[in-house]
Scaffold this motif. Structure first.
Motif, PDB file in Angstrom:
ATOM      1  N   UNK A 153      31.989  49.938  36.329  1.00  0.00           N
ATOM      2  CA  UNK A 153      32.964  48.971  35.836  1.00  0.00           C
ATOM      3  C   UNK A 153      34.306  49.143  36.525  1.00  0.00           C
ATOM      4  N   UNK A 154      34.739  50.385  36.704  1.00  0.00           N
ATOM      5  CA  UNK A 154      36.024  50.629  37.368  1.00  0.00           C
ATOM      6  C   UNK A 154      35.994  50.150  38.814  1.00  0.00           C
ATOM      7  N   UNK A 155      34.876  50.399  39.497  1.00  0.00           N
ATOM      8  CA  UNK A 155      34.765  49.969  40.896  1.00  0.00           C
ATOM      9  C   UNK A 155      34.790  48.449  40.997  1.00  0.00           C
ATOM     10  N   UNK A 156      34.073  47.765  40.088  1.00  0.00           N
ATOM     11  CA  UNK A 156      34.061  46.302  40.098  1.00  0.00           C
ATOM     12  C   UNK A 156      35.437  45.752  39.769  1.00  0.00           C
ATOM     13  N   UNK A 201      34.002  41.221  50.930  1.00  0.00           N
ATOM     14  CA  UNK A 201      33.058  42.234  51.374  1.00  0.00           C
ATOM     15  C   UNK A 201      31.604  41.940  51.011  1.00  0.00           C
ATOM     16  N   UNK A 202      31.365  41.275  49.899  1.00  0.00           N
ATOM     17  CA  UNK A 202      30.011  41.214  49.376  1.00  0.00           C
ATOM     18  C   UNK A 202      29.354  39.837  49.468  1.00  0.00           C
ATOM     19  N   UNK A 203      30.108  38.795  49.624  1.00  0.00           N
ATOM     20  CA  UNK A 203      29.546  37.447  49.718  1.00  0.00           C
ATOM     21  C   UNK A 203      29.608  36.970  51.168  1.00  0.00           C
ATOM     22  N   UNK A 252      37.735  43.267  42.208  1.00  0.00           N
ATOM     23  CA  UNK A 252      38.219  41.961  41.768  1.00  0.00           C
ATOM     24  C   UNK A 252      39.742  41.885  41.872  1.00  0.00           C
ATOM     25  N   UNK A 253      40.426  42.941  41.440  1.00  0.00           N
ATOM     26  CA  UNK A 253      41.892  42.940  41.491  1.00  0.00           C
ATOM     27  C   UNK A 253      42.417  42.889  42.920  1.00  0.00           C
ATOM     28  N   UNK A 254      41.720  43.572  43.819  1.00  0.00           N
ATOM     29  CA  UNK A 254      42.197  43.637  45.208  1.00  0.00           C
ATOM     30  C   UNK A 254      41.713  42.465  46.047  1.00  0.00           C
ATOM     31  N   UNK A 255      40.767  41.681  45.503  1.00  0.00           N
ATOM     32  CA  UNK A 255      40.232  40.560  46.264  1.00  0.00           C
ATOM     33  C   UNK A 255      39.150  40.955  47.239  1.00  0.00           C
TER      34      UNK A 255
END
Length: 332
Positions: free
Chosen positions: A12-15, A27-29, A19-22
């Motif tokens: 959860x912290x990593x996600x 990176x993933x899509x 999200x906060x940093x954009x």
């Protein structure tokens, strides 16, 4: 803590950080560049996903996958293309035809014209750009390809030597050079060797499981061309997931499955009988069906114009409005 084990708090912290940093979207899509397809895939392919692309013979599987690879490289991201079917020069010729078509339209040089340029033996000393200067978009296409050529690496793969370990090593090497993980294309999956498994279904099961694990372990999207069985290559039969050659593991392991069919072969009879003009028109369209998608919508049929003489599709697509059938019941 073992990297394979992670508490949900850490996840959860990593996600939350992404999200906060954009960084999540960046990176993933991985957008395919085909607008309607990206819409129904909720943005494109994703890191860690295994995507299969099947279809009829001549439906444009390699054309589609190479165009997706080109679109991603042109957008500034690295691509590693494992090609078991063609050498690097053949793929370059296809890319030049694609770029020429985007610049010059129907007046642009086709694949045959560009191939003749590559095979010139007149000894006049003119380079490729000079030899294509009299065409619409040919010389300009060379410069455009040069803009992203360092980011699109084509691996001339061998069905006897380029196994999963070789693919993994190439991914590691490209990540070391570029600093980021690449988009991975494999053309085609059933060509990947897996020694010691003479039974084809068993071999393909091991291969597809290995490719899926690789996508997760290296956190890369992997787009694979997959071959069809004998029934799937029968004229007039709509290619479905069950026509993919090999074990049921293909359908099980994949996160996304796209099936390509020629529109004329799969459209319902009444669309041809009552409007004869549709016969020729539908031959110039391909249907890309989303038959499985763990992150988007399933059961969507999209259509895109074919420009195969320029090794490309038009990327502006739309939903298929006509009724499609699993077997063509109308013959000219």
């Amino acid at each position: 803590m073992d990297l394979l084990m992670q508490s949900l708090t850490e996840t959860l912290d990593a996600a939350d950080y992404r999200v906060q940093s954009g960084r999540h979207a960046v990176d993933r899509v991985w957008p395919t560049g085909f607008d309607a397809l990206d819409e129904y895939l909720t943005g494109g392919f994703r890191s860690g996903d295994l995507v299969l692309c099947g279809g009829q013979q001549g439906a444009g599987k390699t054309t589609f996958v190479l165009q997706v690879a080109r679109n991603i490289a042109r957008a500034g991201r690295p691509v590693l293309y494992f090609c078991y079917e063609h050498d690097q020069e053949t793929m370059l010729i296809r890319l030049l035809a694609l770029e020429s078509g985007l610049i010059g339209g129907i007046e642009a040089p086709n694949i045959q014209r560009i191939r003749r340029t590559f095979e010139a033996s007149d000894g006049l000393g003119r380079n490729l750009g000079e030899r294509l200067a009299d065409t619409s978009g040919g010389a300009e296409a060379i410069e455009i390809v040069r803009e992203y050529s360092d980011r699109l690496v084509v691996h001339r793969s061998s069905g006897s030597q380029t196994d999963l370990d070789a693919i993994k090593q190439a991914i590691v090497e490209m990540r070391e050079v570029t600093g980021v993980s690449p988009f991975v294309c494999i053309d085609y999956l059933q060509k990947i060797p897996f020694p010691g498994t003479p039974n084809e279904d068993e071999r393909i099961t091991h291969v597809v499981e290995g490719v899926k694990d690789m996508a997760l372990d290296y956190d890369v999207p992997v787009l694979c061309v997959v071959a069809s069985d004998k029934e799937g290559i029968t004229a007039g039969v709509r290619m479905r997931v069950n026509h993919l050659r090999g074990s049921s593991a293909l359908a099980y392991e994949a996160d996304t499955i796209l099936m390509l069919n020629n529109k004329y072969d799969v459209v319902a009879r009444h669309h041809l009988v009552y409007d004869a003009g549709n016969i020729e028109r539908f031959k110039h369209w391909a249907v890309i069906s989303i038959e499985k998608s763990r992150s988007g919508v399933t059961g969507v049929d999209l259509e895109f114009p074919k420009r195969f003489d320029q090794s490309r599709f038009e990327t502006k697509g739309q939903l298929v409005r006509e009724k499609l059938m699993d077997e063509r019941v109308f013959v000219e």
